[in-house]
Design a protein around this motif. Structure first.
Motif, PDB file in Angstrom:
ATOM      1  N   GLY A   1       0.815  -1.218   0.000  1.00 11.41           N
ATOM      2  CA  GLY A   1       0.000   0.000   0.000  1.00 11.41           C
ATOM      3  C   GLY A   1       0.847   1.267   0.000  1.00 11.41           C
ATOM      4  O   GLY A   1       0.709   2.114  -0.895  1.00 11.41           O
ATOM      5  N   PRO A   2       1.741   1.436   0.965  1.00 13.18           N
ATOM      6  CA  PRO A   2       2.597   2.630   0.971  1.00 13.18           C
ATOM      7  C   PRO A   2       3.510   2.707  -0.265  1.00 13.18           C
ATOM      8  O   PRO A   2       3.751   3.792  -0.787  1.00 13.18           O
ATOM      9  CB  PRO A   2       3.443   2.465   2.240  1.00 13.18           C
ATOM     10  CG  PRO A   2       2.623   1.597   3.121  1.00 13.18           C
ATOM     11  CD  PRO A   2       1.887   0.662   2.200  1.00 13.18           C
ATOM     12  N   TYR A   3       3.963   1.576  -0.744  1.00 11.80           N
ATOM     13  CA  TYR A   3       4.810   1.565  -1.943  1.00 11.80           C
ATOM     14  C   TYR A   3       4.032   2.109  -3.139  1.00 11.80           C
ATOM     15  O   TYR A   3       4.529   2.947  -3.898  1.00 11.80           O
ATOM     16  CB  TYR A   3       5.308   0.156  -2.245  1.00 11.80           C
ATOM     17  CG  TYR A   3       5.798   0.008  -3.661  1.00 11.80           C
ATOM     18  CD1 TYR A   3       7.045   0.497  -4.030  1.00 11.80           C
ATOM     19  CD2 TYR A   3       5.014  -0.585  -4.639  1.00 11.80           C
ATOM     20  CE1 TYR A   3       7.500   0.387  -5.336  1.00 11.80           C
ATOM     21  CE2 TYR A   3       5.450  -0.690  -5.945  1.00 11.80           C
ATOM     22  CZ  TYR A   3       6.696  -0.208  -6.291  1.00 11.80           C
ATOM     23  OH  TYR A   3       7.122  -0.314  -7.576  1.00 11.80           O
ATOM     24  N   LYS A   4       2.808   1.636  -3.316  1.00  9.80           N
ATOM     25  CA  LYS A   4       1.996   2.087  -4.448  1.00  9.80           C
ATOM     26  C   LYS A   4       1.675   3.573  -4.330  1.00  9.80           C
ATOM     27  O   LYS A   4       1.674   4.296  -5.337  1.00  9.80           O
ATOM     28  CB  LYS A   4       0.720   1.262  -4.553  1.00  9.80           C
ATOM     29  CG  LYS A   4       0.977  -0.145  -5.034  1.00  9.80           C
ATOM     30  CD  LYS A   4      -0.309  -0.950  -5.099  1.00  9.80           C
ATOM     31  CE  LYS A   4      -0.026  -2.374  -5.569  1.00  9.80           C
ATOM     32  NZ  LYS A   4      -1.244  -3.185  -5.582  1.00  9.80           N
ATOM     33  N   ALA A   5       1.417   4.047  -3.131  1.00 15.44           N
ATOM     34  CA  ALA A   5       1.131   5.470  -2.936  1.00 15.44           C
ATOM     35  C   ALA A   5       2.366   6.303  -3.286  1.00 15.44           C
ATOM     36  O   ALA A   5       2.257   7.334  -3.967  1.00 15.44           O
ATOM     37  CB  ALA A   5       0.705   5.723  -1.495  1.00 15.44           C
ATOM     38  N   ALA A   6       3.531   5.882  -2.852  1.00 19.53           N
ATOM     39  CA  ALA A   6       4.765   6.602  -3.171  1.00 19.53           C
ATOM     40  C   ALA A   6       5.044   6.561  -4.667  1.00 19.53           C
ATOM     41  O   ALA A   6       5.467   7.566  -5.265  1.00 19.53           O
ATOM     42  CB  ALA A   6       5.933   6.002  -2.394  1.00 19.53           C
TER      43      ALA A   6
ATOM     44  N   VAL B   1       5.242   9.279  -9.935  1.00 21.67           N
ATOM     45  CA  VAL B   1       4.817   9.340 -11.337  1.00 21.67           C
ATOM     46  C   VAL B   1       4.136  10.672 -11.626  1.00 21.67           C
ATOM     47  O   VAL B   1       4.405  11.316 -12.659  1.00 21.67           O
ATOM     48  CB  VAL B   1       3.890   8.148 -11.680  1.00 21.67           C
ATOM     49  CG1 VAL B   1       3.205   8.347 -13.024  1.00 21.67           C
ATOM     50  CG2 VAL B   1       4.682   6.857 -11.678  1.00 21.67           C
ATOM     51  N   ALA B   2       3.286  11.132 -10.726  1.00 21.23           N
ATOM     52  CA  ALA B   2       2.597  12.407 -10.919  1.00 21.23           C
ATOM     53  C   ALA B   2       3.590  13.566 -10.918  1.00 21.23           C
ATOM     54  O   ALA B   2       3.507  14.480 -11.764  1.00 21.23           O
ATOM     55  CB  ALA B   2       1.539  12.605  -9.833  1.00 21.23           C
ATOM     56  N   ALA B   3       4.529  13.542  -9.987  1.00 18.02           N
ATOM     57  CA  ALA B   3       5.527  14.617  -9.919  1.00 18.02           C
ATOM     58  C   ALA B   3       6.409  14.624 -11.159  1.00 18.02           C
ATOM     59  O   ALA B   3       6.716  15.694 -11.712  1.00 18.02           O
ATOM     60  CB  ALA B   3       6.381  14.460  -8.663  1.00 18.02           C
ATOM     61  N   THR B   4       6.810  13.473 -11.629  1.00 20.05           N
ATOM     62  CA  THR B   4       7.641  13.382 -12.828  1.00 20.05           C
ATOM     63  C   THR B   4       6.890  13.886 -14.051  1.00 20.05           C
ATOM     64  O   THR B   4       7.444  14.608 -14.896  1.00 20.05           O
ATOM     65  CB  THR B   4       8.102  11.933 -13.049  1.00 20.05           C
ATOM     66  OG1 THR B   4       8.792  11.496 -11.872  1.00 20.05           O
ATOM     67  CG2 THR B   4       9.020  11.815 -14.239  1.00 20.05           C
ATOM     68  N   ALA B   5       5.616  13.529 -14.150  1.00 18.26           N
ATOM     69  CA  ALA B   5       4.808  13.983 -15.284  1.00 18.26           C
ATOM     70  C   ALA B   5       4.661  15.505 -15.266  1.00 18.26           C
ATOM     71  O   ALA B   5       4.774  16.165 -16.311  1.00 18.26           O
ATOM     72  CB  ALA B   5       3.443  13.310 -15.252  1.00 18.26           C
ATOM     73  N   THR B   6       4.444  16.076 -14.087  1.00 19.34           N
ATOM     74  CA  THR B   6       4.307  17.528 -13.965  1.00 19.34           C
ATOM     75  C   THR B   6       5.615  18.221 -14.336  1.00 19.34           C
ATOM     76  O   THR B   6       5.621  19.225 -15.067  1.00 19.34           O
ATOM     77  CB  THR B   6       3.889  17.918 -12.532  1.00 19.34           C
ATOM     78  OG1 THR B   6       2.662  17.257 -12.219  1.00 19.34           O
ATOM     79  CG2 THR B   6       3.720  19.416 -12.383  1.00 19.34           C
TER      80      THR B   6
END
Length: 67
Positions: A45-50, A55-60
């Motif tokens: 769970g924590p791994y997937k959240a991180a 991924v979101a930060a890299t895309a931004t």
């Protein structure tokens, strides 16, 4: 006579092969597996959240480079 031989063979087989010996090993192994599987489930769970945040930060960041 046939019933006697069948009963004797059944008792002999029971002496040579005791399913309870295998059941004890199976239960212990199953319990260890279930414990490990539960720990893995709780850890992902924590791994997937991180991962999703990365991924979101890299895309931004990537999008900002091309604007």
């Amino acid at each position: 006579m046939t019933k006697y031989l069948h009963a004797t063979n059944g008792k002999m087989f029971a002496m040579l092969f005791d399913l309870e010996d295998y059941a004890t090993t199976y239960r212990a192994t199953r319990d260890a597996y279930l414990k490990a599987a539960n720990e893995l489930k709780l850890a992902t769970g924590p791994y997937k959240a991180a991962r999703d945040a990365y991924v979101a930060a890299t895309a931004t960041y990537t999008k900002s480079l091309y604007e």
